[in-house]
Design a protein around this motif. Sequence first.
Motif, PDB file in Angstrom:
ATOM      1  N   SER A 128       0.833  -1.205   0.000  1.00 39.24           N
ATOM      2  CA  SER A 128       0.000   0.000   0.000  1.00 39.24           C
ATOM      3  C   SER A 128       0.868   1.256   0.000  1.00 39.24           C
ATOM      4  O   SER A 128       0.598   2.211  -0.737  1.00 39.24           O
ATOM      5  N   ILE A 129       1.947   1.249   0.786  1.00 36.77           N
ATOM      6  CA  ILE A 129       2.849   2.406   0.837  1.00 36.77           C
ATOM      7  C   ILE A 129       3.612   2.545  -0.476  1.00 36.77           C
ATOM      8  O   ILE A 129       3.783   3.655  -1.007  1.00 36.77           O
ATOM      9  N   GLU A 130       4.080   1.428  -1.017  1.00 35.54           N
ATOM     10  CA  GLU A 130       4.805   1.445  -2.286  1.00 35.54           C
ATOM     11  C   GLU A 130       3.969   2.049  -3.405  1.00 35.54           C
ATOM     12  O   GLU A 130       4.499   2.689  -4.322  1.00 35.54           O
ATOM     13  N   GLY A 131       2.666   1.834  -3.317  1.00 32.49           N
ATOM     14  CA  GLY A 131       1.788   2.337  -4.365  1.00 32.49           C
ATOM     15  C   GLY A 131       1.893   3.841  -4.544  1.00 32.49           C
ATOM     16  O   GLY A 131       1.784   4.350  -5.665  1.00 32.49           O
ATOM     17  N   PHE A 132       2.139   4.579  -3.451  1.00 36.62           N
ATOM     18  CA  PHE A 132       2.273   6.030  -3.552  1.00 36.62           C
ATOM     19  C   PHE A 132       3.503   6.407  -4.383  1.00 36.62           C
ATOM     20  O   PHE A 132       3.476   7.362  -5.156  1.00 36.62           O
ATOM     21  N   VAL A 133       4.580   5.640  -4.206  1.00 42.33           N
ATOM     22  CA  VAL A 133       5.795   5.907  -4.983  1.00 42.33           C
ATOM     23  C   VAL A 133       5.555   5.569  -6.451  1.00 42.33           C
ATOM     24  O   VAL A 133       5.868   6.364  -7.351  1.00 42.33           O
ATOM     25  N   TRP A 134       4.993   4.385  -6.685  1.00 38.72           N
ATOM     26  CA  TRP A 134       4.805   3.943  -8.066  1.00 38.72           C
ATOM     27  C   TRP A 134       3.861   4.861  -8.839  1.00 38.72           C
ATOM     28  O   TRP A 134       4.135   5.231  -9.982  1.00 38.72           O
ATOM     29  N   LEU A 135       2.758   5.242  -8.222  1.00 38.90           N
ATOM     30  CA  LEU A 135       1.800   6.100  -8.920  1.00 38.90           C
ATOM     31  C   LEU A 135       2.370   7.483  -9.192  1.00 38.90           C
ATOM     32  O   LEU A 135       2.040   8.113 -10.204  1.00 38.90           O
ATOM     33  N   SER A 136       3.242   7.966  -8.311  1.00 38.07           N
ATOM     34  CA  SER A 136       3.915   9.249  -8.561  1.00 38.07           C
ATOM     35  C   SER A 136       4.796   9.144  -9.801  1.00 38.07           C
ATOM     36  O   SER A 136       4.812  10.036 -10.662  1.00 38.07           O
ATOM     37  N   MET A 137       5.534   8.036  -9.906  1.00 32.54           N
ATOM     38  CA  MET A 137       6.372   7.812 -11.086  1.00 32.54           C
ATOM     39  C   MET A 137       5.524   7.555 -12.323  1.00 32.54           C
ATOM     40  O   MET A 137       5.834   8.024 -13.423  1.00 32.54           O
ATOM     41  N   ASN A 138       4.446   6.819 -12.150  1.00 27.37           N
ATOM     42  CA  ASN A 138       3.605   6.463 -13.288  1.00 27.37           C
ATOM     43  C   ASN A 138       2.933   7.682 -13.909  1.00 27.37           C
ATOM     44  O   ASN A 138       2.629   7.687 -15.109  1.00 27.37           O
ATOM     45  N   ALA A 139       2.697   8.716 -13.107  1.00 26.47           N
ATOM     46  CA  ALA A 139       2.130   9.953 -13.655  1.00 26.47           C
ATOM     47  C   ALA A 139       3.070  10.550 -14.698  1.00 26.47           C
ATOM     48  O   ALA A 139       2.631  11.035 -15.751  1.00 26.47           O
ATOM     49  N   VAL A 140       4.371  10.490 -14.431  1.00 31.14           N
ATOM     50  CA  VAL A 140       5.359  10.975 -15.397  1.00 31.14           C
ATOM     51  C   VAL A 140       5.362  10.071 -16.629  1.00 31.14           C
ATOM     52  O   VAL A 140       5.434  10.537 -17.768  1.00 31.14           O
ATOM     53  N   ALA A 141       5.261   8.762 -16.399  1.00 29.26           N
ATOM     54  CA  ALA A 141       5.230   7.815 -17.517  1.00 29.26           C
ATOM     55  C   ALA A 141       4.010   8.042 -18.396  1.00 29.26           C
ATOM     56  O   ALA A 141       4.089   7.990 -19.635  1.00 29.26           O
ATOM     57  N   GLN A 142       2.856   8.313 -17.768  1.00 25.72           N
ATOM     58  CA  GLN A 142       1.646   8.601 -18.538  1.00 25.72           C
ATOM     59  C   GLN A 142       1.789   9.911 -19.308  1.00 25.72           C
ATOM     60  O   GLN A 142       1.322  10.038 -20.444  1.00 25.72           O
ATOM     61  N   GLY A 143       2.443  10.877 -18.682  1.00 26.20           N
ATOM     62  CA  GLY A 143       2.696  12.136 -19.377  1.00 26.20           C
ATOM     63  C   GLY A 143       3.569  11.933 -20.597  1.00 26.20           C
ATOM     64  O   GLY A 143       3.307  12.491 -21.673  1.00 26.20           O
ATOM     65  N   SER A 144       4.616  11.119 -20.460  1.00 26.63           N
ATOM     66  CA  SER A 144       5.500  10.851 -21.602  1.00 26.63           C
ATOM     67  C   SER A 144       4.746  10.151 -22.723  1.00 26.63           C
ATOM     68  O   SER A 144       4.989  10.414 -23.904  1.00 26.63           O
ATOM     69  N   LEU A 145       3.815   9.263 -22.361  1.00 23.20           N
ATOM     70  CA  LEU A 145       3.007   8.565 -23.369  1.00 23.20           C
ATOM     71  C   LEU A 145       2.201   9.547 -24.208  1.00 23.20           C
ATOM     72  O   LEU A 145       2.217   9.497 -25.444  1.00 23.20           O
ATOM     73  N   THR A 146       1.509  10.467 -23.544  1.00 17.10           N
ATOM     74  CA  THR A 146       0.673  11.429 -24.261  1.00 17.10           C
ATOM     75  C   THR A 146       1.514  12.407 -25.069  1.00 17.10           C
ATOM     76  O   THR A 146       1.193  12.726 -26.219  1.00 17.10           O
ATOM     77  N   PHE A 147       2.618  12.893 -24.495  1.00 15.53           N
ATOM     78  CA  PHE A 147       3.503  13.820 -25.209  1.00 15.53           C
ATOM     79  C   PHE A 147       4.072  13.176 -26.468  1.00 15.53           C
ATOM     80  O   PHE A 147       4.054  13.769 -27.555  1.00 15.53           O
ATOM     81  N   VAL A 148       4.607  11.968 -26.327  1.00 19.38           N
ATOM     82  CA  VAL A 148       5.194  11.283 -27.474  1.00 19.38           C
ATOM     83  C   VAL A 148       4.127  10.988 -28.523  1.00 19.38           C
ATOM     84  O   VAL A 148       4.354  11.157 -29.735  1.00 19.38           O
ATOM     85  N   SER A 149       2.940  10.571 -28.087  1.00 21.40           N
ATOM     86  CA  SER A 149       1.859  10.253 -29.030  1.00 21.40           C
ATOM     87  C   SER A 149       1.466  11.462 -29.866  1.00 21.40           C
ATOM     88  O   SER A 149       1.305  11.370 -31.089  1.00 21.40           O
ATOM     89  N   GLN A 150       1.291  12.608 -29.203  1.00 15.35           N
ATOM     90  CA  GLN A 150       0.902  13.811 -29.944  1.00 15.35           C
ATOM     91  C   GLN A 150       2.001  14.252 -30.901  1.00 15.35           C
ATOM     92  O   GLN A 150       1.728  14.648 -32.039  1.00 15.35           O
ATOM     93  N   ASN A 151       3.244  14.165 -30.480  1.00 12.93           N
ATOM     94  CA  ASN A 151       4.343  14.602 -31.337  1.00 12.93           C
ATOM     95  C   ASN A 151       4.610  13.620 -32.477  1.00 12.93           C
ATOM     96  O   ASN A 151       5.080  14.024 -33.544  1.00 12.93           O
ATOM     97  N   MET A 152       4.308  12.354 -32.261  1.00 14.58           N
ATOM     98  CA  MET A 152       4.370  11.400 -33.370  1.00 14.58           C
ATOM     99  C   MET A 152       3.300  11.730 -34.402  1.00 14.58           C
ATOM    100  O   MET A 152       3.535  11.665 -35.608  1.00 14.58           O
TER     101      MET A 152
END
Length: 441
Positions: free
Chosen positions: A273-297
Amino acid sequence: MTEGAILPKLLKFSIPLMLSSVLQLLFNAADVVVVGRFAGELSLAAVGSTSSLVNFLVNSFLGISIGCNVAAANFLGAGDTKKVNLTVHTSIVLSLVSGMVITVIGLTFNRTILEVMGSPEEVLPLSALYLKIYFSGITATVIYNFGSALLRAKGDTKRPLYILFAAGIINVILNLIFVIFFKMNVAGVAWATVLSQGFSAGAVLFLLLREDEAFRLDLRKLSVNKEILIKILKIGVPAGLQSSMFSFSNMVIQSTVNSFGSVAVAGSSVSQSIEGFVWLSMNAVAQGSLTFVSQNMGAHKTDRVKKTVSVSLLTVCAVSALVSGLGLLFCRQICSIYTLNEEVILKAQERFLVIAASYFTCGIMDVTANCLRGMGRSLMPAVVTLIFVCGSRLLYLFTVFKMPVIHSFQNIFISYPLSWILTFVILYSSYRYIIKEMSQA
């Protein structure tokens, strides 16, 4: 997302998503806190031991929502509003179908899978009850995730945050009412989750019904466009496969944790449960990179894709260092919120130390995989994950971990950073090769 400085825009996109993800987990953590404090150690273990099974079934289908996000972002970047709208309607139909399939599988096989995983006998009835209720309302969870993926495709991460905040408050209030006042134990936690997710689904559909022309949902036009469906599945199915493979390996790890008894299961649940806070914080950046790369592609801006990848990798490392560091610093105090059992707290600390110290490697792996998906290369990350995440974890557990000198509760979790590092090296090498080919084309 196709113009201007990348880092400020990435942060503007990622921080609301990060807050919404952390908020979602914070309210989900309320489930674990309430049962740990007011229902006892066995109930805590029962709820915690189901997470790997839930993630396995749900993530197998939520990967398709990534395909929806990429498709909508690609079409938006190319200025094709008609296809954006077709993507919206196809996505909502897919969410309904996916939710119903998960419900049938979850209700039919949950107890059997728990038994195969070696769930401790004393927590098995409670775990099965929790899953029966949880899966009965899983369609709402799927609808919310698909709907929020569509909103993220246009850069809207704030309104999903508001929805989660409201749903989280509902969840906490219902948890307290059902568990403390009505003594419903794990059933109360499950019903609180189902009802709050129902609110989330209704809210995101309400937003889509009132969107501008490109993203507006019209229930009378619900249908599946074959061309859009193929594009979504081309990205989404491999992404779902990757997520399910992660979850499958976690189910094997959970089975190993189960062999150490209910105290170990409860401690591992708290740490997760505690680890989830770390992972979701990182995953927000990963999701951002997905959308940024998709639009620029979609806009055919290869140089900007390369810059986005570099900025995203550095950003996710910084986020991991900050959140993991805070977690390590206050680990015992945080664990004591979940339970006052000293043995459970000790087991939670043992696991969290291994995971938090190496979690940045998971972050850079996720960013690289998402960037490859945004570039239209979704199958390759899935295959690499299957081989190097699942394969390395299973190999470790069935060989090295069997050695008496290694066979301990804490050493179970060394399999995580080993798999993250190996997978990142392969994915990043593949990215470098692909981007070089694109630049020369």
